[in-house]
Scaffold this motif. Structure first.
Motif, short mmCIF file in Angstrom:
data_model
loop_
_atom_site.label_atom_id
_atom_site.label_comp_id
_atom_site.label_asym_id
_atom_site.label_seq_id
_atom_site.Cartn_x
_atom_site.Cartn_y
_atom_site.Cartn_z
N LEU A 1 52.05 43.88 37.04
CA LEU A 1 51.40 44.89 37.93
C LEU A 1 50.46 45.63 37.30
N PHE A 2 49.55 46.16 38.17
CA PHE A 2 48.18 46.78 37.54
C PHE A 2 48.39 47.95 36.96
N SER B 1 38.16 49.57 38.81
CA SER B 1 38.80 48.34 38.29
C SER B 1 39.91 48.67 37.63
N ASP B 2 41.08 47.83 37.65
CA ASP B 2 42.33 48.11 36.92
C ASP B 2 42.59 46.80 36.20
N GLU B 3 43.51 46.73 35.24
CA GLU B 3 43.72 45.40 34.45
C GLU B 3 45.35 45.19 34.94
N LEU B 4 45.33 43.90 35.15
CA LEU B 4 46.73 43.37 35.41
C LEU B 4 47.58 43.30 34.20
N LYS B 5 48.93 43.86 34.03
CA LYS B 5 49.53 43.92 32.92
C LYS B 5 50.73 43.17 33.02
N LYS C 1 40.59 59.14 40.96
CA LYS C 1 41.33 59.00 39.79
C LYS C 1 41.49 57.43 39.53
N THR C 2 40.65 56.96 38.55
CA THR C 2 40.44 55.70 38.16
C THR C 2 41.07 55.17 36.87
N ALA C 3 41.62 53.83 36.73
CA ALA C 3 41.77 53.28 35.45
C ALA C 3 40.83 52.95 34.80
N THR C 4 39.69 52.32 35.36
CA THR C 4 38.35 51.98 34.75
C THR C 4 37.52 52.12 35.69
N PRO C 5 36.12 52.92 35.56
CA PRO C 5 35.34 52.84 36.91
C PRO C 5 34.72 51.56 36.95
#
Length: 306
Positions: free
Chosen positions: A248-249, A170-174, A299-303
């Motif tokens: 962007l993520f 999972s990744d967050e849209l910023k 490599k992950t932003a959030t598992p």
């Protein structure tokens, strides 16, 4: 007499949730007549009326339809679980295996891990091909790719009876702003704060454009998009010395961030999953082993399971 299939059950679920035959047909990639036929098959098999079609603009679900919907959801979940559990038992029959990916495999370390995994496969050659999200999806549907790595916003039209969708991360849209932008004084930013701000964005099909449109539409607002580009560097290049912003993520933009830019979250953070997608009936041991390898090592932003 036509017998009920798992695809008929999925078709009913889509009609139930959208309350609209033509909209459901679009989501299911079929004609309205074919969808109506599938609904009749379900009703004939059960010998009961599920949908009242008297009002064509807004379908009414009968009490029996409500009951069947909840059973149908369970059947689809069980079907997905079954197909997932059966995949490792299928032998790998291909010698070449093409995986399409949105252009993020470097930032998430996916390309390196697939190359590492491929080096240990003596009988199969893995190939990772980056393309824009909508093109990756088209090539997956056409059978050119045996699997794809795309965002959940790009997989919504893929039915669970046809495609397995395994979350990788999972990744967050910023919101990305110039360092001297007035909005940088805020710790979080509301959609309403951006109504008069000029926006540079990735194009439709990117997995970024779509949630932006949705976030604004939920507030009955329209974003002021003045520039689109497929390149992150180009979007960032439009920001310094202006009041423009882009979206962007977090993990995908991290390698390009400098002190010229500031990253902020939405007031209600928007998270997106990166999914490994493949046709249900083509799942095999190679795919499940590769997914396990990526989830363990990428490599992950959030598992994805956090």
């Amino acid at each position: 007499m036509t017998k009920l299939t798992i695809n008929d059950i999925q078709a009913y679920i889509m009609v139930y949730e959208l309350r609209h035959i033509s909209n459901a047909a679009v989501e299911l990639h079929m004609s309205q007549s074919e969808l109506s036929k599938r609904i009749r098959v379900v009703e004939n098999e059960l010998n009961i009326k599920l949908i009242d079609t008297y009002n064509k603009r807004h379908l009414q679900i009968t009490p029996a339809g409500e009951t069947f919907y909840h059973h149908a959801l369970k059947m689809i979940r069980d079907y997905e679980a079954m197909m997932h559990d059966l995949a490792p038992e299928r032998p790998t029959t291909r010698h070449q295996f093409k995986i399409g990916s949105v252009p993020i495999s470097g930032q998430y370390n996916i390309a390196q891990k697939i190359a590492s995994y491929d080096a240990n496969q003596s009988d199969v050659e893995l190939q990772l091909i980056e393309d824009e999200g909508n093109r990756v999806l088209q090539r997956l549907l056409a059978g050119e790719f045996q699997a794809a790595i795309i965002r959940d916003t790009q997989t919504q039209g893929l039915q669970p009876t046809e495609f397995q969708k395994q979350p990788l991360l999972s990744d967050e849209l910023k919101i990305i702003l110039p360092a001297d932008h007035p909005l940088t004084r805020q710790k979080v930013i509301r959609v309403q704060d951006l109504v008069n701000v000029q926006i540079a964005t990735l194009p439709p099909g990117s997995g970024v454009y779509e949630p932006i449109m949705t976030l604004f539409a939920r507030q009955s607002l329209k974003p002021h998009v003045f520039f689109e580009s497929t390149h992150i560097e180009t979007l960032l290049g439009m920001l310094p010395g202006t009041n423009h912003v882009t979206f962007l993520f977090k993990q995908s933009v991290a390698p390009f961030m400098t002190d010229e830019f500031v990253m902020r979250s939405f007031a209600i953070p928007f998270m997106s999953q990166l999914n490994f997608v493949y046709p249900q009936r083509d799942g095999n041991q190679l795919m499940t082993n590769l997914i396990d390898y990526l989830m363990t090592n990428a490599k992950t932003a959030t598992p994805a399971n956090s």
